[in-house]
Scaffold this motif. Sequence first.
Motif, PDB file in Angstrom:
ATOM      1  N   VAL A 253       0.589  -1.255   0.079  1.00 38.83           N
ATOM      2  CA  VAL A 253      -0.337   0.203   0.343  1.00 38.83           C
ATOM      3  C   VAL A 253       0.517   1.209  -0.079  1.00 38.83           C
ATOM      4  CG1 VAL A 253      -1.147   1.114   1.290  1.00 38.83           C
ATOM      5  CG2 VAL A 253      -1.778  -0.935   1.553  1.00 38.83           C
ATOM      6  N   GLY A 256       2.843   1.203  -3.523  1.00 41.70           N
ATOM      7  CA  GLY A 256       2.169   1.733  -5.045  1.00 41.70           C
ATOM      8  C   GLY A 256       2.114   0.281  -5.654  1.00 41.70           C
ATOM      9  N   VAL A 258       0.803  -1.673  -7.528  1.00 42.10           N
ATOM     10  CA  VAL A 258      -1.077  -2.206  -7.622  1.00 42.10           C
ATOM     11  C   VAL A 258      -0.691  -3.645  -7.772  1.00 42.10           C
ATOM     12  CG1 VAL A 258      -3.333  -1.877  -9.092  1.00 42.10           C
ATOM     13  CG2 VAL A 258      -1.564  -0.009  -8.929  1.00 42.10           C
ATOM     14  N   GLN A 261      -1.041  -5.696  -4.555  1.00 42.55           N
ATOM     15  CA  GLN A 261      -2.453  -5.554  -3.815  1.00 42.55           C
ATOM     16  C   GLN A 261      -2.735  -6.180  -4.612  1.00 42.55           C
ATOM     17  OE1 GLN A 261      -2.920  -1.324  -3.909  1.00 42.55           O
ATOM     18  NE2 GLN A 261      -0.940  -0.231  -3.881  1.00 42.55           N
ATOM     19  N   LEU A 293      -6.326   0.293   2.459  1.00 43.31           N
ATOM     20  CA  LEU A 293      -6.467   0.397   1.113  1.00 43.31           C
ATOM     21  C   LEU A 293      -7.805   1.572   0.552  1.00 43.31           C
ATOM     22  CD1 LEU A 293      -6.121  -3.417  -0.315  1.00 43.31           C
ATOM     23  CD2 LEU A 293      -4.871  -1.243  -0.331  1.00 43.31           C
ATOM     24  N   SER A 296      -6.793   3.990  -2.162  1.00 45.20           N
ATOM     25  CA  SER A 296      -6.464   3.707  -3.152  1.00 45.20           C
ATOM     26  C   SER A 296      -7.463   4.721  -4.071  1.00 45.20           C
ATOM     27  CB  SER A 296      -6.548   2.330  -3.843  1.00 45.20           C
ATOM     28  OG  SER A 296      -6.182   2.360  -4.903  1.00 45.20           O
ATOM     29  N   GLN A 302      -9.896  -1.355  -5.904  1.00 45.38           N
ATOM     30  CA  GLN A 302     -11.110  -0.692  -5.541  1.00 45.38           C
ATOM     31  C   GLN A 302     -11.905  -2.087  -5.459  1.00 45.38           C
ATOM     32  OE1 GLN A 302     -12.321   2.853  -7.576  1.00 45.38           O
ATOM     33  NE2 GLN A 302     -10.546   4.051  -6.565  1.00 45.38           N
TER      34      GLN A 302
END
Length: 490
Positions: A253, A256, A258, A261, A293, A296, A302
Amino acid sequence: CAVKAAQVLSEIAKNEEMKKPCIEADLVLTLIPLLESTDQEMLLHAGRAIGRICYDNRNLQEELVKVGVITSLVRILTDYAENEPLVHVDLLALCNLADLDTAKEALSKTKVAEQLVKQLRRAENHERLEIVFEVLQALAENDALKVQLVEAGVQEVLSEILLRLQGSSQAEDTCIVKAASDLIVSLLLGDHSLDELIFLASYELPEFLICMISYCDYISLTGLFFASSDGNCVRMVQLGVIHQLLDLLEKHVESGDVSVQHAALSALRNLAIPVVNKFQMLEEGVAERIQALLRSEMPPVQFKLLGTLRMLADGQADAAEILGQDPMLLNRLVQWCNTNDHTGVCREANRLLASILRHNRSQEVVKAIQEAQGVRHLVSMTTSEHAAMQNEALNALAIASAIDLETLEGSFKESQLVQSLHRLLQDDNTSPEVKYNSMGLLCRLLNSGDLRQEIEEDKIKETLEQLRSHSNANVVKEAVTTLQVLRGET
């Protein structure tokens, strides 16, 4: 002079401009029989010459496979496994040919898997490991070779490599870890189930994958694995994978990343499917920790976050109460319900909102969602183009109305819920289940004097009378019940 001649040719073929004259002189076909030699120096120079001449020439490579060079390469790898220069040339040749479907087919009829696993085990430098990994990655695209690799114990060697590189921050080691992880992903994909692979390997893959998560960040494979069976999901949670995934998630997180995550959330979502896991995950604070998150701005993250939270709330009143009283979460959900740029995120936000209401039993949650202005989105959801979402919204609103209709009354009137329900009942394209649930919600609304007046003024009674002759027995039964409630008979 054959050995010296082969050596000269291997040097000449280093020059890009000399490859064409070598091909035109039919030197490749002349060199191929030399691969049957028992002279290791001959094999070395002939192999180099063939490899250099045929490099990046697909037609020639196909020709090599056709005349049986695969058998020669596997024989060399088997007979001279400790001759480092010869093995290096052999592996490079396999690396160049392994992308060909014809080569994979030919290799599947040999014992190349055993030899490659042996070379992987004895590799002492990064360059050798990278070449072997590249060959293995290509072969893992073939189902027959994939099974042979597992039977040869490739996963055990991969585990040893990961353990050996534990904690290393060197770039070369990171590349090896990434290659090992990618190879495992390839082994898990395909027509063969994980249970079958576990059986073939006689190896505990859950423990192995936890080991991988501990030592590297490349965990896209975890979502694939966890989806295999409830038993494996439960076993992974028992082994303590939750906090490892959460630590990894929180780390990225901040950075960054992605892709990591997304992968970690996919894994957590799949882990939350078995009922027995939901309680343990809530006990370990998953719901609270992954809410970091919420800030985000990346739609893929999301989307996965919303799906994970919804899976945790499914059938869990405690989870619904925790989530439903978090102002930051509710405000973010309402914000995402309004987004037009990413329909997937919008849809998941609405579904999570509905899930929180459906599984909740708290008046405080109903008030919190009302204050966050989430009710109007659920009313809009009743007219979704997806019947599943319509039913989720209708059931959520019915449960919320049973808990605290007084709090919701104003929002229902403002969003014209009664009129929306009437349209659903009148529409011939509305599914029987949606009609049934619409009438169930109407029965709840009749407990409000103002909403009862709206129902009567909108002449819903006439529509209900017509539904008494509907083709679906459940719709007919619910229409009769709703009419009785409307008339005050029950």
